[in-house]
Design an enzyme around this catalytic site. Structure first.
Site, PDB file in Angstrom:
ATOM      1  N   GLY A  11      12.909 -25.544 -20.135  1.00 38.85           N
ATOM      2  CA  GLY A  11      12.069 -26.718 -19.864  1.00 38.85           C
ATOM      3  C   GLY A  11      11.876 -27.559 -21.110  1.00 38.85           C
ATOM      4  O   GLY A  11      11.858 -27.021 -22.218  1.00 38.85           O
ATOM      5  N   LYS A  76      18.726 -24.239 -15.612  1.00 37.37           N
ATOM      6  CA  LYS A  76      19.540 -23.626 -14.552  1.00 37.37           C
ATOM      7  C   LYS A  76      20.841 -23.092 -15.152  1.00 37.37           C
ATOM      8  O   LYS A  76      21.371 -23.678 -16.098  1.00 37.37           O
ATOM      9  CB  LYS A  76      19.933 -24.681 -13.520  1.00 37.37           C
ATOM     10  N   ASP A 142       4.020 -22.908 -23.114  1.00 34.85           N
ATOM     11  CA  ASP A 142       3.147 -21.821 -22.646  1.00 34.85           C
ATOM     12  C   ASP A 142       2.687 -20.914 -23.791  1.00 34.85           C
ATOM     13  O   ASP A 142       1.789 -20.100 -23.594  1.00 34.85           O
ATOM     14  CB  ASP A 142       3.879 -20.958 -21.615  1.00 34.85           C
ATOM     15  N   ARG A 177     -20.024 -31.875  -7.943  1.00 36.95           N
ATOM     16  CA  ARG A 177     -18.861 -31.170  -7.376  1.00 36.95           C
ATOM     17  C   ARG A 177     -18.337 -30.092  -8.313  1.00 36.95           C
ATOM     18  O   ARG A 177     -18.606 -30.113  -9.511  1.00 36.95           O
ATOM     19  CB  ARG A 177     -17.697 -32.168  -7.194  1.00 36.95           C
ATOM     20  N   ARG A 186       2.811 -19.883 -16.668  1.00 33.86           N
ATOM     21  CA  ARG A 186       3.446 -19.047 -15.641  1.00 33.86           C
ATOM     22  C   ARG A 186       2.970 -17.597 -15.720  1.00 33.86           C
ATOM     23  O   ARG A 186       2.441 -17.058 -14.765  1.00 33.86           O
ATOM     24  CB  ARG A 186       4.956 -19.143 -15.861  1.00 33.86           C
ATOM     25  N   HIS A 288       3.693 -31.499 -14.889  1.00 38.05           N
ATOM     26  CA  HIS A 288       4.598 -31.861 -15.988  1.00 38.05           C
ATOM     27  C   HIS A 288       4.037 -32.924 -16.926  1.00 38.05           C
ATOM     28  O   HIS A 288       4.666 -33.235 -17.936  1.00 38.05           O
ATOM     29  CB  HIS A 288       5.958 -32.276 -15.421  1.00 38.05           C
ATOM     30  N   LEU A 289       2.839 -33.455 -16.603  1.00 33.06           N
ATOM     31  CA  LEU A 289       2.185 -34.363 -17.557  1.00 33.06           C
ATOM     32  C   LEU A 289       1.954 -33.638 -18.877  1.00 33.06           C
ATOM     33  O   LEU A 289       1.890 -34.257 -19.939  1.00 33.06           O
ATOM     34  CB  LEU A 289       0.822 -34.808 -17.018  1.00 33.06           C
TER      35      LEU A 289
HETATM   36  O1  F6P Z   1       7.926 -22.384 -19.040  1.00 32.13           O
HETATM   37  C1  F6P Z   1       7.162 -23.518 -19.182  1.00 32.13           C
HETATM   38  C2  F6P Z   1       6.745 -24.085 -17.891  1.00 32.13           C
HETATM   39  O2  F6P Z   1       6.071 -25.205 -18.281  1.00 32.13           O
HETATM   40  C3  F6P Z   1       5.910 -23.175 -16.977  1.00 32.13           C
HETATM   41  O3  F6P Z   1       4.558 -23.148 -17.302  1.00 32.13           O
HETATM   42  C4  F6P Z   1       6.180 -23.781 -15.633  1.00 32.13           C
HETATM   43  O4  F6P Z   1       5.973 -22.868 -14.586  1.00 32.13           O
HETATM   44  C5  F6P Z   1       7.600 -24.156 -15.730  1.00 32.13           C
HETATM   45  O5  F6P Z   1       7.827 -24.494 -17.075  1.00 32.13           O
HETATM   46  C6  F6P Z   1       7.996 -25.262 -14.796  1.00 32.13           C
HETATM   47  O6  F6P Z   1       9.220 -25.752 -15.155  1.00 32.13           O
HETATM   48  P1  F6P Z   1      10.218 -26.595 -14.227  1.00 32.13           P
HETATM   49  O7  F6P Z   1       9.422 -27.306 -13.217  1.00 32.13           O
HETATM   50  O8  F6P Z   1      10.921 -27.484 -15.189  1.00 32.13           O
HETATM   51  O9  F6P Z   1      11.147 -25.597 -13.682  1.00 32.13           O
END
Ligand code: F6P
Length: 372
Positions: A11, A76, A142, A177, A186, A288-289
């Site tokens: 990522g 990937k 992370d 609220r 993760r 992703h922000l």
């Molecule tokens: O590993 C970093 C991270 O930001 C995780 O916290 C998150 O689950 C993952 O990447 C999401 O990555 P992507 O959407 O790019 O697969």
């Protein structure tokens, strides 16, 4: 002319470009070194035709504050699990690592610097074992890589999450609220824990400590007098209830092995309603922000230090090693050690103690054992 190849894998992360720039700038002081970048991690090498960029000082000018990576990335496939389509339309993977190493040699590349998280550094170690002269640079928002005090990008993500908590506190207080802010993380709850402490949240849920919904309910109820009150819960995307599981979707993207996490905020609200919590609740998913955009100064500085150190490790031929920050020094550690176990939050961590000292609930009974 000697050649070093930079690869950014996994990522993206704020600070990747600052590392690239630092490597190029340091290499340019050596006169006889050329820096190349493989497009989309190792794909650029594996593709036919090859897609490799020459990274000149001119090309990397001013990129230290740009988000993303100018050489792109992917989480990937990879050289050990390259996706191929079978005749029946299904997909399988092949190991193209030997072919890739031959190609790297053919291109006259003397060393590779792989900037990536635990998955990427596992690939680095496996390639090193096959004889590739490779160095790792730790990258993860992370902060789940061990063998280094910190990784770049993490503090930027904490900043984004904290800013969100600050904003949501004002709307939560105005409307009486509960807000659940879902942040990345993760398997490691570092972003959530830091943002909860920095933002003054009432509850912080992380994957390391499966939560008890009744304990959360109790804490939230204590924040209300009749229907007046508010609270903010920071939940890592990987948080889950005791005896339950993470909220995820499986991905249909070819070569993507991770589960797609997301939805803990909504799921938590549902669980709170089920146990009878009646106050208004909303969730905000930051996603992703936290990964895109400008790195904060701390991460730019760390990236610059990692980049310069990585190239100096190339000069010293410290292959099979990863750059590591061990305050106040930048050292090299064997990749093998760095990938043994992730850096997870533990109950005896100083920040956990601080959070508990501030009265932040972690959704667990701290007097009982975590695994009970
Ligand atoms: O590993 C970093 C991270 O930001 C995780 O916290 C998150 O689950 C993952 O990447 C999401 O990555 P992507 O959407 O790019 O697969």
């Amino acid at each position: 002319m000697k050649r070093v190849l930079i690869v950014t894998g996994g990522g993206d992360c704020p600070g990747l470009n600052a590392v690239i720039r630092a490597i190029v700038k340091r290499a340019s002081q050596e006169k006889n070194w050329e820096v190349l970048g493989s497009i989309q991690a190792f794909n650029g090498i594996l593709w036919e035709p090859t897609e490799v960029k020459i990274l000149t000082p001119e090309l990397v000018k001013g990129i230290h504050f740009q988000g993303g990576t100018i050489i792109e990335t992917t989480n990937k496939g990879g050289p050990f699990a390259w996706p191929v389509k079978n005749q029946d339309g299904s997909w399988s993977t092949v190991d193209r690592s030997d072919e890739m190493i031959r190609k790297i040699q053919y291109l006259g590349i003397d060393a590779v610097i792989n900037i990536g998280g635990d998955g990427s550094q596992r690939i680095s170690q496996a390639l090193f074992e096959k004889g590739l002269p490779i160095i790792g640079v730790p990258k993860t928002i992370d902060n789940d890589l061990s063998s280094t005090d910190s990784t770049f990008g993490f503090q930027t993500a904490v900043e984004v999450a904290t800013e969100a908590v600050d904003k949501l506190v004002t709307t939560a207080a105005s409307h009486n609220r509960v807000f659940v802010v879902e942040v990345m993380g993760r398997y490691a709850g570092w972003i959530a824990l830091n943002a909860a402490v920095a933002g003054g949240a009432e509850v912080c849920l992380i994957p390391e400590f499966p939560y008890d919904i009744h304990i959360i309910q109790q804490k939230l109820e204590s924040r209300f007098v009749r229907d007046r009150g508010f609270a903010v819960v920071v939940a890592a995307e990987g948080a889950y209830p005791k005896g339950g599981e993470m909220v995820f979707e499986t991905s249909d993207e070819i070569g993507y092995k991770n589960l797609k996490l997301g939805g803990i905020g909504r799921s938590l609200i549902k669980q709170l309603k089920e146990v009878g919590f009646e106050h208004d609740m909303r969730e905000t998913v930051l996603g992703h922000l936290q990964r895109g955009g400008i790195p904060i100064a701390y991460d730019r500085v760390l990236s610059a230090q990692f980049g310069v150190k990585a190239f100096e490790m190339v000069l010293k031929k410290e292959y099979g090693k990863m750059v590591s920050y061990r305050h106040p020094h930048f050292v090299s550690v064997p990749l093998k050690e760095a990938i043994v176990q992730p850096n997870l939050v533990t109950l005896d961590n100083a920040l956990v103690k601080t959070a508990l000292g501030l009265g932040i609930s972690l959704g667990i009974d701290i007097s009982s054992s975590l695994n009970a």
